[in-house]
Design an enzyme around this catalytic site. Structure first.
Site, PDB file in Angstrom:
ATOM      1  N   ASP A 270     107.765  11.380 -96.064  1.00 18.42           N
ATOM      2  CA  ASP A 270     107.281  11.885 -97.627  1.00 18.42           C
ATOM      3  C   ASP A 270     106.253  10.901 -97.895  1.00 18.42           C
ATOM      4  O   ASP A 270     106.822   9.742 -98.245  1.00 18.42           O
ATOM      5  CB  ASP A 270     108.217  12.111 -98.249  1.00 18.42           C
TER       6      ASP A 270
ATOM      7  N   GLU B 253     102.886  11.989 -94.356  1.00 19.50           N
ATOM      8  CA  GLU B 253     101.755  12.237 -95.196  1.00 19.50           C
ATOM      9  C   GLU B 253     100.974  11.175 -95.448  1.00 19.50           C
ATOM     10  O   GLU B 253     101.534   9.996 -96.047  1.00 19.50           O
ATOM     11  CB  GLU B 253     102.341  12.748 -96.642  1.00 19.50           C
TER      12      GLU B 253
END
Length: 635
Positions: free
Chosen positions: A319, A348
């Site tokens: 994340d 990400e």
């Protein structure tokens, strides 16, 4: 390049810890005759372990640490302590430590445990073979509760064990996915495990205990070993079905600061601050961890190693990877390579705000070339298809809006350098960011945004159901025939919607649950997804995995007009049995004609249907493609 060799990672670990490299974040080591507790805390701290009714002082180890980095503390409690609860006390602050492996309900206390007792039968002989070529992976992102809470025949709705049930395994294997990406499944803070009979929902991006499974997904959160055992049963069941398990990890921030286990053991060490002394907020959650600090880096490395070894996890999705420094991400890659080089890492490639480190030092998408064998999501391809993240009402290629064709081509090529892709015209990445196509995650929607159905409805006024389905299938055809690693949101094969909610992280089940009746209502959608995945699996031309092969075999064909992309995978690409494969993506509201190399072709995808055995033949130098649909054919 900043990729670390084994020698470099060893030197790094030596530099960031004591001279005794056996000292790790293993804060509780159990044996029947004694339990050893360890902790990293301030050099001048007063440290105790409270175990059962006993308070045991901790002793500072005489080991070398970096200047001003604190000290290592230890205590040994003799006798069999199994099953006892414990907490650390550091200068009056109480916590289960930073690396608890078993906890009480809501993770308030650690528990002395022999985790070998949680292993299901056959766990030691789990010989699951991870895909060696990451281009072979098909990722299915799911939230435990979404997937099973409304399934009529689920015996354990919303629990880990739902993924051991025959209906769940049958659905996943029938669909054809071979990797399940589970949303955060460590112990997180926003769901009260003592009130599971009340409506509660969260995605789980609020870490408390990073190395213990979340109790809310277990059948008994009061039993410290239940969550561990059932998580392993879930992994074992998926492995037996040939499905890898990817864990969503959130090392970039914690649930809070003052109450976090990091802060309670070593105040402010684990967090970045700005020049004026404020907590940096690149995570968008009020705090941002400092991955570049030696012991935070070491914590992250040992945490992923622990999940890979204790729980047999096959991959990690980071994340907000753009909050972490490049050196740490490369160190994690090197450490996992020592366990199994086929363990997959992606994340990400952005942050949620300005970070406390310069952009050139961070794991951003633009820096992926400095992180070999780590992948990043392609928002370039995503937004080229459906429109920008910042405006739900704005469409793109699927809405018939011109100007996104080059971005889509870049995504089809896997965001690698390709002589026919003009990156000056790509929406975000003005240079190819991937060294290899397996460094790009191809997707059109995921958990944290409108799902595909909702986005199509929001961006295309007066969209009827028939056109919605056509555009949905067209979008996924682009994703699953691209050279990147395809990724889909759970339920898209059921034409899932979330009632138009963009950010459903704490929405009720009525918004997030899968409507399983859609499988019968829209059988053509499930069949298309299933056959599309099978087409990719059966034909290596769609998953070449190497930039040199993509350049050699992927040829974009000339087209006239906007919202139209065509390409050829030529000369038995990747050893494919088909000589040439032609793919045409037409988002126009009218049919379009495309010039193709002269020949006789067998059509395998047309008008919302896929059949590898053939849907008819076409001959000549042109082919007509129906409105808002894909055509795939081969000679």
């Amino acid at each position: 390049m900043k990729q670390l060799t084994l020698a470099a990672i060893t030197a790094l670990l030596l530099a960031c810890g004591p001279s005794d490299t056996t000292f790790t974040f293993d804060e509780m080591t159990y044996s029947p005759d004694k339990t050893i507790f360890k902790l990293f805390a301030p050099d001048d701290a007063q440290c105790y372990v409270i175990i059962g009714e006993d308070t045991v002082p901790m002793t500072k180890l005489n080991t070398k640490t970096p200047p001003d980095e604190g000290a290592f503390w230890t205590a040994t409690v003799k006798g069999d302590q199994k099953g006892k609860e414990y907490v650390f006390v550091v200068n009056g602050q109480v916590s289960p430590g930073t690396f608890a492996k078993a906890v009480t309900v809501n993770g308030q206390k650690g528990v002395v445990a022999d985790l070998s007792e949680t292993n299901p039968e056959g766990w030691g002989s789990d010989n699951f073979q991870r895909p060696a070529n990451w281009a072979d992976i098909v990722v299915y992102e799911m939230h435990h509760r979404d997937f099973s809470v409304a399934r009529p025949d689920a015996q354990h709705p919303g629990k880990y064990l739902a993924l051991t049930e025959p209906w769940a395994i049958a659905h996943l294997t029938d669909l054809g996915v071979n990797a399940v990406h589970i949303l955060p499944s460590y112990d997180y803070g926003s769901v009260d495990e003592t009130r599971l009979d009340e409506p509660q929902y969260n995605w789980g991006y609020d870490p408390v205990n990073y190395n213990v499974p979340e109790g809310g997904y277990s059948t008994d959160p009061y039993d410290p070993l239940c969550r561990v055992r059932e998580f392993k049963q879930m992994v074992q069941s998926l492995h037996k079905a040939g499905i890898a398990v990817v864990l969503d990890v959130v090392y970039n921030h914690t649930f809070n600061i003052d109450g976090s286990n990091f802060q309670r053991t070593f105040p402010d060490y684990y967090y970045r601050k700005t020049a004026d002394g404020q907590y940096s907020n690149g995570s968008g959650c009020g705090n941002e961890t400092a991955s570049e600090k030696p012991m935070m880096r070491r914590f992250m490395i040992e945490s992923v190693k622990y999940w890979a070894t204790e729980y047999h996890i096959d991959g990690f999705r980071f994340d907000l990877m753009g909050c972490h420094d490049i050196e740490t991400m490369n160190a994690i890659r090197a450490a996992l390579d020592e366990i199994d080089p086929s363990i997959f890492i992606y994340g990400e490639g952005w942050s949620a705000g300005s970070c406390g480190l310069p952009g050139e030092d961070l794991g951003l998408k633009a820096n992926i070339s400095q992180m070999p064998r780590i992948a990043a999501f392609s928002d370039d391809m995503r937004d080229a298809l459906r429109g920008p993240f910042s405006d739900d009402t704005k469409g793109a290629f699927l809405a018939g809006q011109p100007g996104e064709e080059e971005s889509l081509k870049a995504g089809i090529a896997g965001m690698v350098e390709h002589p026919q892709v003009d990156y000056e015209k790509v929406n975000y990445s003005k240079v190819p960011y991937a060294l290899e196509p397996t460094q790009m995650m191809a997707y059109v929607s995921c958990h944290d945004d409108m799902c595909l159905v909702d986005r199509l409805r929001a961006s295309i006024p007066s969209l009827n159901e028939a056109t919605l389905i056509k555009l949905d299938l067209l979008a996924q055809t682009a994703v699953f025939t691209s050279q990147g690693v395809p990724f889909m949101l759970c339920g898209e094969e059921l034409l899932r919607d979330k009632k138009g909610v963009h950010n459903s992280y704490e929405s009720p089940d009525s918004i997030n649950k899968l409507d399983w009746s859609n499988k019968e209502r829209y059988p053509q959608v499930f069949d298309y997804y299933k056959n599309l995945i099978a087409l990719r699996k059966h034909h290596p031309a769609f998953r070449l995995g190497q930039t040199t092969l993509v350049k050699q075999h992927l040829e974009f064909l000339p087209v006239e007009g906007d919202c139209l992309v065509a390409y050829r995978l030529k000369e038995h690409a990747g050893g494919d049995e088909w000589q040439d494969i032609i793919v045409v993506l037409n988002a126009n509201r009218a049919a379009r004609t495309v010039s193709v190399p002269e020949g006789t072709y067998q059509v395998v995808c047309r008008d919302g249907k896929i059949d590898e055995q053939g849907l008819g033949e076409v001959s000549g130098t042109t082919v007509s493609v129906a409105p808002q649909s894909a055509l795939i054919m081969h000679n």
